[in-house]
Scaffold this active site. Structure first.
Site, PDB file in Angstrom:
ATOM      1  N   CYS A  73      -3.473  -7.179  13.690  1.00 52.63           N
ATOM      2  CA  CYS A  73      -4.571  -6.814  14.576  1.00 52.63           C
ATOM      3  C   CYS A  73      -4.834  -5.329  14.517  1.00 52.63           C
ATOM      4  CB  CYS A  73      -4.240  -7.139  16.034  1.00 52.63           C
ATOM      5  SG  CYS A  73      -3.892  -8.858  16.361  1.00 52.63           S
ATOM      6  N   CYS A 125       6.592   0.197  10.119  1.00 53.24           N
ATOM      7  CA  CYS A 125       6.367  -0.769   9.027  1.00 53.24           C
ATOM      8  C   CYS A 125       6.006  -0.083   7.712  1.00 53.24           C
ATOM      9  CB  CYS A 125       5.234  -1.695   9.462  1.00 53.24           C
ATOM     10  SG  CYS A 125       4.630  -2.766   8.166  1.00 53.24           S
ATOM     11  N   ASP A 137      -0.827  -4.008  -5.460  1.00 52.85           N
ATOM     12  CA  ASP A 137       0.106  -3.476  -4.451  1.00 52.85           C
ATOM     13  C   ASP A 137       1.266  -4.428  -4.154  1.00 52.85           C
ATOM     14  OD1 ASP A 137      -2.405  -4.679  -2.858  1.00 52.85           O
ATOM     15  OD2 ASP A 137      -0.584  -5.029  -1.719  1.00 52.85           O
ATOM     16  N   CYS A 165      10.805   0.217   8.597  1.00 54.27           N
ATOM     17  CA  CYS A 165      11.282  -1.159   8.494  1.00 54.27           C
ATOM     18  C   CYS A 165      11.003  -1.648   7.074  1.00 54.27           C
ATOM     19  CB  CYS A 165      10.561  -2.051   9.506  1.00 54.27           C
ATOM     20  SG  CYS A 165      11.011  -3.788   9.322  1.00 54.27           S
ATOM     21  N   CYS A 208      10.764  -6.967   4.844  1.00 57.39           N
ATOM     22  CA  CYS A 208      10.094  -7.888   3.918  1.00 57.39           C
ATOM     23  C   CYS A 208      10.586  -7.692   2.478  1.00 57.39           C
ATOM     24  CB  CYS A 208       8.575  -7.725   4.003  1.00 57.39           C
ATOM     25  SG  CYS A 208       7.982  -6.048   3.728  1.00 57.39           S
TER      26      CYS A 208
END
Ligand code: AMP
Length: 464
Positions: free
Chosen positions: A13, A252, A362, A447, A450
């Site tokens: 968002c 992130c 990317d 972070c 992933c």
């Protein structure tokens, strides 16, 4: 509970807020939200207040579809002094107008509106407790749970109410809230999702990304700090901490790799500069014998330029993007996704014919884009296609606000690089190393879950 068993709650968002920025406030919010459109295309909304009345425009669709000129007039009609806005991409399962934000509550003496970017991980339990106490929920959104908690404590003053409510929720979020004539912005204690503060005339603006400020003509002051709560009211701006001890920052990394717009400054680093360095480092680590370098628009292009600069190969516009098609991912369902890739990117035969091509992308998530792309590049005359990825393999789902499929759909979670190369049909395939990535983002405290599968904060989503 093992992470693989968890449903990844997906809520990419963008949020925006403005306080006393002049009589064009709704228009400025609209412009800012427009600049954040890349953060979500499913729904949009703006709520404004003059301290007594609240006006709201929200619904499914793009900003330009939802906030029409008639809506803007309506928002202007109450002569608002503050307001917030939101763009949203949710999962296919909870699509729909009901989950469009900002969410609002009206009570006897006033009203409140809230917009949130992120994922909360313990809201099922809180929702159940509230429901047992008679609370009725209109949406399936986490945001409504927070709004209800705040409304519960509001007699203690809005600042205490927000602090008390947020001390109960766990997860990754950046939020903006307006309560009558007070504007509040909060970034969660780990700073997972971005949030910036800016100045416009004698007023203030807040946004997920600074590109919104550029569009509004505002000046970036600084990032909202992890665990910081900014309060803006008639006494000016002040900053408080969320309840609880200070903890480590985990902002992130994927905002730099893919999500944020290149003209934004995230935690002090310009996204374009970071992506270009990613490309340069990638060229050092993974050279290729080729004639030209091309990038996959949009996020792959600065990295491709960096790759070309470092390798000495010419950069060419080998893929032309149709600007009117949204992000590949922002369309649930695999067949729609395939179609969208083809609609979105057209290989430029003129520059590709007879060439050995390095194509810089990317990230590879499901592998759909790369597979379709490589086929299309060969059809357009490329003799060799060397795929270079400006991030390490994406191996684990995100539980902190980036929409990723479950681990079973992540191609790098299941297959080796050589297997992926064969699946996508490239002549060679190579990824940036984690060390290379961290060289380009030297701030620390990001972070990386992933890319590493190591989650910095326990995810404890309870099931219903
Ligand atoms: P895939 O085609 O599944 O391998 O996805 C990779 C493509 O999706 C790349 O072009 C990325 O730029 C883009 N992408 C990566 N992560 C996301 C995300 N969370 N949301 C939308 N698009 C993404």
């Amino acid at each position: 509970m093992p992470y693989a068993e968890l449903d990844a709650l997906k809520e990419e968002c963008g949020v925006i807020a403005a306080y006393e920025v002049g009589e064009d406030l709704p228009w400025l919010l609209y412009i800012g939200l427009f600049a954040l459109q890349h953060r979500g295309e499913e729904s949009a909304g703006i709520a404004v207040s003059n301290g007594r009345q609240l006006e709201l425009a929200r619904g499914p669709g793009l900003v330009s579809e939802v906030v029409t000129s008639a809506c803007l007039q309506q928002l202007h009609s109450i002569k608002p002094r503050l307001g917030i806005g939101h763009v949203r991409y949710g999962t296919s399962s909870d699509m729909g107008a009901d989950n469009a934000q900002p969410l609002i509550v009206r009570y006897l003496q006033g009203s409140m509106a809230l917009a949130l970017n992120g994922n909360l991980t313990n809201t099922n339990r809180i929702r159940r407790e509230l429901e047992e106490n008679g609370q009725i929920f209109q949406t399936t959104s986490d945001t409504e749970v927070i709004l209800n908690l705040i409304a519960r404590y509001r007699r203690e003053g809005i600042v205490t109410a927000v602090q008390r409510a947020l001390s109960q929720v766990q997860g990754a979020y950046s939020l903006v809230l307006q309560s009558d004539d007070t504007l509040i912005a909060v970034r969660d204690k780990h700073g997972f999702r971005p949030l910036v503060l800016g100045r416009l005339g004698s007023g203030y603006v807040i946004a997920s990304e600074s590109c919104a400020f550029d569009a509004m003509g505002a000046e970036l002051i600084r990032d909202v700090l992890p665990g910081e709560m900014i309060i803006i009211d008639q006494n000016g701006l002040r900053s408080e901490r969320l309840l609880g001890p200070e903890v480590e920052r985990h902002s992130c990394i994927f905002e730099y790799i893919y999500f944020a717009r290149v003209d934004s400054v995230v935690d002090g680093l310009n996204v374009h500069a970071v992506r270009r360095s990613l490309g340069r480092i990638l060229a050092q680590e993974q050279p290729a014998a080729a004639d030209i370098v091309i990038g996959v628009p949009d996020s792959g292009v600065p990295a491709a330029v960096g790759y070309a600069l470092e390798s000495g190969l010419p950069y060419e516009e080998g893929l032309v993007k149709n600007r009117y098609v949204g992000r590949t991912f922002i369309s649930p369902g695999q067949s729609q996704r395939n179609l969208k890739v083809r609609l979105k990117l057209n290989p430029n035969r003129h520059v590709l014919e007879g060439k050995r091509v390095v194509v810089v992308e990317d990230s590879i998530v499901r592998g759909t884009t790369s597979r379709n792309l490589i086929r299309a590049l060969r059809d357009a005359g490329a003799t060799e296609v060397h795929m270079r990825i400006s991030s390490p393999p994406y191996i684990a789902p995100c539980y902190y606000g980036i929409d990723t499929p479950s681990a079973s759909e992540l191609v790098a979670a299941k297959y080796s690089i050589e297997e992926i190369r064969q699946m996508i049909g490239a002549d060679s395939l190579a990824f940036l190393s984690l060390e290379g990535l961290l060289k380009a983002v030297p701030i620390g405290g990001n972070c990386l879950s992933c890319l590493t599968g190591k989650y910095p904060v326990q995810v404890c989503q309870e099931r219903n």
